[in-house]
Scaffold this active site. Structure first.
Site, short mmCIF file in Angstrom:
data_model
loop_
_atom_site.label_atom_id
_atom_site.label_comp_id
_atom_site.label_asym_id
_atom_site.label_seq_id
_atom_site.Cartn_x
_atom_site.Cartn_y
_atom_site.Cartn_z
N ASP A 71 0.97 -1.30 0.07
CA ASP A 71 0.10 0.17 -0.01
C ASP A 71 0.90 1.31 -0.23
O ASP A 71 0.37 2.25 -0.48
CB ASP A 71 -1.07 -0.15 1.18
CG ASP A 71 -2.15 -1.08 1.12
OD1 ASP A 71 -2.05 -1.63 0.13
OD2 ASP A 71 -2.74 -1.12 2.16
N TYR B 50 -9.20 -0.73 2.92
CA TYR B 50 -8.90 -0.58 4.40
C TYR B 50 -8.55 0.78 4.95
O TYR B 50 -8.31 1.67 4.00
CB TYR B 50 -7.62 -1.55 4.55
CG TYR B 50 -7.82 -2.86 5.14
CD1 TYR B 50 -8.23 -2.97 6.58
CD2 TYR B 50 -8.13 -3.89 4.44
CE1 TYR B 50 -8.30 -4.10 7.07
CE2 TYR B 50 -8.22 -5.17 5.02
CZ TYR B 50 -8.39 -5.52 6.32
OH TYR B 50 -8.65 -6.57 6.77
#
Length: 641
Positions: free
Chosen positions: A307, A391
């Site tokens: 990420d 998320y």
């Protein structure tokens, strides 16, 4: 609740107050002008990353004037040519430019435009439309596409290509919770440069889960509670910290607060005052990488997301809201990032700074004197939140009155879902009828450029155990420490061991405490599993940093990212495994600690449809750094404890 201060970063001045200050909007524009003048910004060129190229540590610590430089990752979206460019704002010239070979260097991070381009083109692809139609999905306006980084698996038709793999979710109306309705078994492999689908993978069909997961819908969540009474956090005299630009001071602690589009929150020159002087602890602290490998070995075997290196976690920082994300007397700092064209964008209230009560600091009732004393612990919190796809991650740095420092990450948001095949499927949990939450890990890497009372540091691994009975231990009750000095980089790739209480002590090789022992800080890890994928796997090659809890390297300003500079589609071997290949001496030198931590998430039904925050992190505690409890001088609360 009071919004006490906001530090803006979109000021007109192009010169920073300190060489580690955030890049301003004016500086980004000035750097863009230099790049344009050098002929590097054609019509089809985009910025995949743009940020501060930090000056050498020696220059900063020595107070020498530093060349202010920016680093840009540029990609021509028509040809795919990618380059790593450094520009000097001080001399208004391009310092360096390196053209990347995607087969060996990897690809640049995902662009903003990649999401829209992919969705538009995949929706029009005949093979993808046919795959959807076979599943009874003919209204493509109700299908949301999720372009995902592809990894690297050596496929001939992927070699050198800039690609994403695209999964689909049904969203029947604008408020529908798309994560509730995955279309499983089919994926489009999309070339971002050619702008076309080059392969459709259609392995199996499972029903699209139908149950709503809209947690804002009263029919899903039920009626709101009515007996939860307000909590008010007030500081009538204001907070105890001060901000001078981005220089933050609080209760003997001082640090500079920075922000980067790739890493997010960065902390610089962390020190703690003791006996009239500021004692350095960490030159730079950040969490510069994370990997989220999924454990389903069939159709979604390629799901492993970096990420930070692939998506730029700082770029997706939230604007924080008082009373929702932060509570109390708050100071906010803005962050400035840029879009695909290198144009600055300000994220308001990106960083939150506040104090929290944290229970008992120390307490004692003395049975001999009858005296009673109690002090309350308090901590300074510096944090930001980022949403990367499904998320949401909260990054928190805590500083305590007793010299303890802590990093905590809060994980919340939505599970990345799949259809559940039923039965006791070992790689996924059924969290709603027909809906699965695949097992996965979140493995973060913290980079701690240590300066414990100076640049000459070393690391000791400390284990504890019982000792067998013998002449020196006749009753078998002895507890002993086993101390191992880590002297080389290859020997300092270590794994935590909870059964031995393993910690790592960072000590000064130049300064001793009043007992003649080296002053030190100790890293206390959480002994959770490291990367569970097999060592032969692609993700193990690309996320080598995640195979150990601890790495120690000799400081090198070029070694910033634990998985390497260019993570997207990299074939593997970059980052920490490459850094330690030279096996440099790390005993009594300028060193960097890299700590891997994070949970292995076996989803529960309770994690759906939105996940209660899970927490992970690590702690740094003074170990002989002070001569006694440094919090003896904390006054009693209200004057009566």
């Amino acid at each position: 609740m009071t919004d006490t201060a906001t530090v803006r970063t979109d000021q007109a001045e192009a010169r920073p107050a300190h060489p580690l200050d955030q890049v301003s909007a004016a500086e980004y524009r000035a750097g863009r002008e230099v790049l344009a003048a050098a002929g590097l910004l054609g019509e089809s060129v985009r910025f995949a990353y743009y940020g501060l190229d930090e000056p050498p540590k020696d220059d900063v610590l020595g107070g020498r004037a530093a060349d202010r430089r920016l680093r840009a990752f540029l990609i021509d979206v028509s040809s795919g040519e990618s380059s790593d460019v450094v520009v000097s704002l001080t001399s208004q010239v391009v310092i360096s430019r390196r053209v990347l070979d995607p087969r060996t260097d990897g690809q640049l991070p995902i662009l903003d435009q990649d999401f829209a381009v992919t969705e538009e083109m995949v929706r029009a692809d005949p093979q993808w439309l046919a795959a959807m139609a076979r599943r009874g999905l003919t209204d493509v306006s109700k299908i949301r596409l999720c372009p995902l980084t592809a990894g690297s698996f050596g496929a001939a038709d992927e070699d050198g290509r800039r690609i994403v793999r695209v999964l689909a979710f049904v969203q029947s109306d604008p408020q529908d919770y798309a994560w509730s309705h995955p279309v499983d078994g089919v994926a489009a492999y999309f070339d971002l440069i050619e702008r076309r689908v080059f392969r459709i993978v259609d392995e199996f069909e499972l029903p699209v889960p139908a149950e709503s997961g809209d947690y804002e819908d009263p029919e899903v969540r039920g009626p709101l509670r009515t007996d939860l009474r307000p909590i008010e956090i007030t500081q009538p005299d204001g907070p105890s910290f001060s901000l001078d630009g981005t220089l933050l001071r609080w209760q003997n602690w001082s640090m500079r607060v920075g922000f980067d589009a790739r890493e997010g929150l960065t902390l610089h020159q962390i020190s703690i005052a003791d006996d009239g002087r500021d004692r350095p602890l960490i030159y730079r602290a950040s969490v510069p990488e994370m990997v989220v490998p999924y454990g389903d070995p069939r159709f979604r075997y390629w799901q492993s997301y970096f990420d930070t290196g692939e998506y730029l976690v700082g770029k997706w920082a939230n604007s924080l809201e008082l009373g929702c994300d932060c509570l109390g007397e708050i100071a906010y700092l803005d962050a400035t990032v840029t879009d695909d064209f290198g144009e600055p964008r300000t994220i308001r209230n990106a960083i939150c700074i506040h104090e929290e009560d944290y229970g008992i600091l120390w307490k004692h009732f003395d049975i001999f004197t009858g005296s009673s004393a109690s002090r309350r612990q308090r901590r300074l919190v510096v944090s930001f939140f980022s949403t990367v796809g499904n998320y949401d991650y909260g990054f928190y740095w805590y500083f305590y009155l007793d010299g303890t420092m802590e990093c905590e990450i809060k994980l919340t948001g939505a599970l990345f879902t799949a259809a559940h095949p039923g039965g006791d499927y070992p790689y996924s949990t059924e969290v709603a009828p027909g809906l699965g939450g695949p097992v996965h890990q979140h493995l973060f890497s913290a980079r701690l450029d240590m300066t414990v009372d100076g640049l000459a540091n070393a690391v000791e691994e400390v284990d504890v155990s019982g000792a067998p009975p013998g002449p020196d231990n006749p009753y078998g009750n002895a507890i002993v420490q086993h101390v191992t000095r880590l002297t080389t980089e290859s020997g300092a790739a270590r794994t935590a061991n909870a059964s031995r209480g393993r910690t790592w002590r960072v000590l000064s090789t130049e300064h001793a405490n009043r007992f003649g022992r080296p002053v030190a800080y100790t890293l206390y890890p959480e002994a959770a599993p490291v990367l569970l994928a097999d060592p032969s796997s692609s993700v193990a090659a690309r996320a080598g940093f995640a195979t150990h809890h601890l790495w120690v390297t000799r400081y090198d300003p070029a070694e910033r990212y634990p998985a390497g500079d260019f993570v997207n589609q990299h074939p593997g071997g970059a980052g920490l495994p490459a850094f330690i290949a030279g096996d440099r001496d790390i005993d009594g030198t300028d060193i960097v600690l890299w700590h891997t931590f994070g949970p292995t998430h076996v989803p529960r039904p309770e994690d759906w449809p939105v996940m209660p925050a899970a927490r992970c992190g690590f702690t740094l505690k003074p170990t002989g750094f002070f001569g006694r409890n440094p919090a003896l001088d904390v006054p009693p609360s209200g004057g009566h404890c």
